[in-house]
Design an enzyme around this catalytic site. Structure first.
Site, PDB file in Angstrom:
ATOM      1  CE  LYS A  12       5.779 -41.171  24.942  1.00  0.00           C
ATOM      2  NZ  LYS A  12       5.759 -39.715  25.109  1.00  0.00           N
ATOM      3  N   GLY A  65      15.293 -33.230  15.852  1.00  0.00           N
ATOM      4  CA  GLY A  65      14.079 -33.867  15.342  1.00  0.00           C
ATOM      5  C   GLY A  65      12.964 -32.851  15.444  1.00  0.00           C
ATOM      6  N   GLY A  69      13.454 -30.542  18.863  1.00  0.00           N
ATOM      7  CA  GLY A  69      14.669 -29.729  18.892  1.00  0.00           C
ATOM      8  C   GLY A  69      14.714 -28.706  17.764  1.00  0.00           C
TER       9      GLY A  69
HETATM   10  P1  NAD Z   1      12.192 -37.138  16.622  1.00  0.00           P
HETATM   11  O1  NAD Z   1      12.203 -38.562  16.228  1.00  0.00           O
HETATM   12  O2  NAD Z   1      11.526 -36.162  15.719  1.00  0.00           O
HETATM   13  O3  NAD Z   1      13.690 -36.626  16.845  1.00  0.00           O
HETATM   14  C1  NAD Z   1      14.620 -37.221  17.694  1.00  0.00           C
HETATM   15  C2  NAD Z   1      15.956 -36.520  17.525  1.00  0.00           C
HETATM   16  O4  NAD Z   1      16.897 -37.053  18.435  1.00  0.00           O
HETATM   17  C3  NAD Z   1      16.573 -36.669  16.146  1.00  0.00           C
HETATM   18  O5  NAD Z   1      17.188 -35.467  15.785  1.00  0.00           O
HETATM   19  C4  NAD Z   1      17.648 -37.718  16.342  1.00  0.00           C
HETATM   20  O6  NAD Z   1      18.668 -37.613  15.394  1.00  0.00           O
HETATM   21  C5  NAD Z   1      18.093 -37.364  17.742  1.00  0.00           C
HETATM   22  N1  NAD Z   1      18.746 -38.469  18.428  1.00  0.00           N
HETATM   23  C6  NAD Z   1      18.402 -39.761  18.464  1.00  0.00           C
HETATM   24  N2  NAD Z   1      19.280 -40.451  19.214  1.00  0.00           N
HETATM   25  C7  NAD Z   1      20.173 -39.562  19.675  1.00  0.00           C
HETATM   26  C8  NAD Z   1      21.308 -39.655  20.492  1.00  0.00           C
HETATM   27  N3  NAD Z   1      21.705 -40.821  20.999  1.00  0.00           N
HETATM   28  N4  NAD Z   1      21.985 -38.514  20.765  1.00  0.00           N
HETATM   29  C9  NAD Z   1      21.585 -37.339  20.241  1.00  0.00           C
HETATM   30  N5  NAD Z   1      20.537 -37.200  19.460  1.00  0.00           N
HETATM   31  C10 NAD Z   1      19.835 -38.294  19.179  1.00  0.00           C
HETATM   32  O7  NAD Z   1      11.578 -37.078  18.080  1.00  0.00           O
HETATM   33  P2  NAD Z   1      10.907 -35.850  18.840  1.00  0.00           P
HETATM   34  O8  NAD Z   1       9.443 -35.973  18.691  1.00  0.00           O
HETATM   35  O9  NAD Z   1      11.594 -34.599  18.463  1.00  0.00           O
HETATM   36  O10 NAD Z   1      11.247 -36.216  20.351  1.00  0.00           O
HETATM   37  C11 NAD Z   1      12.456 -35.790  21.005  1.00  0.00           C
HETATM   38  C12 NAD Z   1      12.260 -35.845  22.515  1.00  0.00           C
HETATM   39  O11 NAD Z   1      11.169 -34.991  22.874  1.00  0.00           O
HETATM   40  C13 NAD Z   1      11.912 -37.205  23.077  1.00  0.00           C
HETATM   41  O12 NAD Z   1      12.469 -37.348  24.353  1.00  0.00           O
HETATM   42  C14 NAD Z   1      10.395 -37.157  23.189  1.00  0.00           C
HETATM   43  O13 NAD Z   1       9.878 -38.080  24.114  1.00  0.00           O
HETATM   44  C15 NAD Z   1      10.224 -35.726  23.642  1.00  0.00           C
HETATM   45  N6  NAD Z   1       8.875 -35.183  23.450  1.00  0.00           N
HETATM   46  C16 NAD Z   1       8.308 -35.182  22.211  1.00  0.00           C
HETATM   47  C17 NAD Z   1       7.045 -34.616  22.070  1.00  0.00           C
HETATM   48  C18 NAD Z   1       6.382 -34.505  20.730  1.00  0.00           C
HETATM   49  O14 NAD Z   1       5.354 -33.838  20.654  1.00  0.00           O
HETATM   50  N7  NAD Z   1       6.926 -35.051  19.657  1.00  0.00           N
HETATM   51  C19 NAD Z   1       6.368 -34.106  23.177  1.00  0.00           C
HETATM   52  C20 NAD Z   1       6.993 -34.118  24.420  1.00  0.00           C
HETATM   53  C21 NAD Z   1       8.252 -34.661  24.526  1.00  0.00           C
END
Ligand code: NAD
Length: 420
Positions: free
Chosen positions: A115, A228, A231
């Protein structure tokens, strides 16, 4: 960040290993994970700290702190996203790298775990500054990256466009034209169909494979923390499949309507106004309240340490589908288990992202392009198979789903260690 996510990750490892050592599936045969495996996993194989100088638009130079943690390559090249977030630090990146090692094992794909991260609020940079930062990060790390060595992808705060800048910079430096050293690229630039939606859609496939066993009926209600990439796609696909999305949130606040929200209306509102405040036909609620709503399914899709010993006893959802990494602490796991809440763990629930990253890597190396239908078909087969395997372990072990998923992953890692 209050709790250290890497300490939580190590606690999870110890708890799963203890279960195995207690001979629960021994049935006469003493089986356990080797001390060598557990010692190897307790520490990343390599950690790199970089200072990244970036020319800002006003002519000044700012130095950003960046990290790449290569946790384990027992099962293949290091694989894992890059996070751009103002709170990111080495402990967070270490935990995320550890979970990638377990996740690639759960998904049964030939990768290890890694990571990366940069301590930066990407919303405060101009597009040009963001591009220069992304390219400078790759220049600092290029010697340790590569399609057979370490393959980054997007995570919080990084996008397909950022992956394209990074892949392009890597090609400039090394001459590598396969573009397989980065995944999550835009489809027009050798990305895979379906990659952007893969984590959210994959979360639905895992849920759908386990739904009946978890006692959830079709059309159930859900709340999603974080809109994001992950979600938003998850909320959309659950809605398309007839579920009622009653709450959604961004980092500042959430919207709640017990009669159901229109996911696209909420996302459009957020896009237009940059906030959820003022969205009609819903109540504004805090992120803390969202976690405690009376819903069937709760989907944390933001950051770590959201469900802790402080609030776990007040969670009303029957099922927590962890699309974020590390949203539930080990202490909260115990409380939820006692209360009968099923937690579908991150290393299974959000493995759709890395699975389609693997498909992208494969397509790049074979110079192929698969349709979205093909990608999602393969993804559903893979995730449903692994979800059911973990569920049957969970039943046999009479434990929680996280420990069962860890056990399956650790067995695959132990096998790889022996073969080495
Ligand atoms: P992103 O940057 O697209 O979105 C993050 C979201 O979280 C945004 O809506 C933001 O407003 C919200 N957020 C930030 N801080 C917050 C808080 N304190 N309380 C509530 N909401 C908050 O990121 P993403 O790619 O959607 O990643 C989200 C999660 O999914 C992370 O834990 C990431 O590690 C995990 N994840 C992502 C992927 C991927 O393919 N992008 C894969 C596996 C896991």
């Amino acid at each position: 960040m209050h709790a250290n996510p890497f300490e939580n990750a190590l606690k999870q490892l110890a708890r799963a290993a203890r279960l195995y050592r207690n001979g629960i599936f021994g049935q006469g045969k003493v089986k356990k994970f080797s001390t060598e495996l557990l010692a190897r996993l307790a520490q990343p194989e390599r950690e790199i700290n970089v200072a990244i100088p970036v020319r800002m638009d006003d002519g000044s130079v700012r130095i950003f702190d960046g990290y790449r943690v290569q946790h384990s390559n027992l099962r293949g090249p290091y694989k894992g996203g890059i996070r751009f977030h103002h709170d990111t630090d080495i402990n967070e990146v270490r935990a995320l790298a550890f979970w990638m090692t377990l996740k690639t094992a759960v998904a049964g794909i030939p990768f290890g775990g890694g990571k990366g991260g940069v301590t930066v609020d990407p919303k405060k940079l101009s597009r040009g500054e963001l591009e220069r930062l992304s390219r400078a990060f790759v220049r600092a790390l290029a010697p340790v990256l590569g399609a057979r060595a370490d393959i980054p992808a997007p995570d919080v705060g990084t996008t397909p466009e950022i992956m394209e800048w990074m892949a392009d910079e890597y090609k400039e430096i090394t001459g590598d034209k396969t573009r397989a050293a980065f995944t999550g690229k835009p489809v027009a630039y050798s990305g895979s169909e379906g990659r952007n939606a893969a984590t959210g859609v994959g979360g639905f496939f895992v849920f759908d494979a386990l739904r009946a066993s978890l006692g959830i009926t079709k059309g159930a209600t859900l709340a999603v923390q974080g809109i994001g990439n992950v979600g938003a796609h998850a909320a959309r696909v659950f809605e398309e499949n007839g579920y009622k999305v009653v709450a959604l949130s961004d980092s500042k606040s959430g919207v709640y309507n017990p009669n159901g929200l229109s996911v696209s209306a909420v996302l459009e509102y957020k896009k237009k106004h940059g906030t959820l405040h003022g969205f009609s036909s819903a109540r504004i609620i805090s992120n803390e309240k969202l976690l405690l709503l009376p819903v069937d399914v709760l989907i944390p899709a933001a950051l770590e340490n959201q469900i802790t010993k402080q609030n776990a006893h007040a969670v009303k959802a029957k099922v927590i589908l962890e699309l974020a990494n590390g949203p539930t602490t080990p202490e909260a796991d115990d409380i939820l288990f006692r209360r009968g809440t099923s937690v579908v763990p991150d290393i299974l629930a959000n493995a759709g992202g890395v699975a389609v990253s693997y498909f992208e890597w494969k397509q790049n190396l074979k110079k192929e392009h698969w349709s979205e239908k093909e990608v999602f078909r393969k993804l559903r087969v893979l995730l449903a198979r692994e979800a059911r395997a973990i569920f049957s372990r969970f039943r046999a072990l009479k434990t929680d789903l996280r420990r069962a998923a860890f056990v399956v992953a650790l067995e695959r890692l132990e096998k790889a260690l022996r073969e080495k």
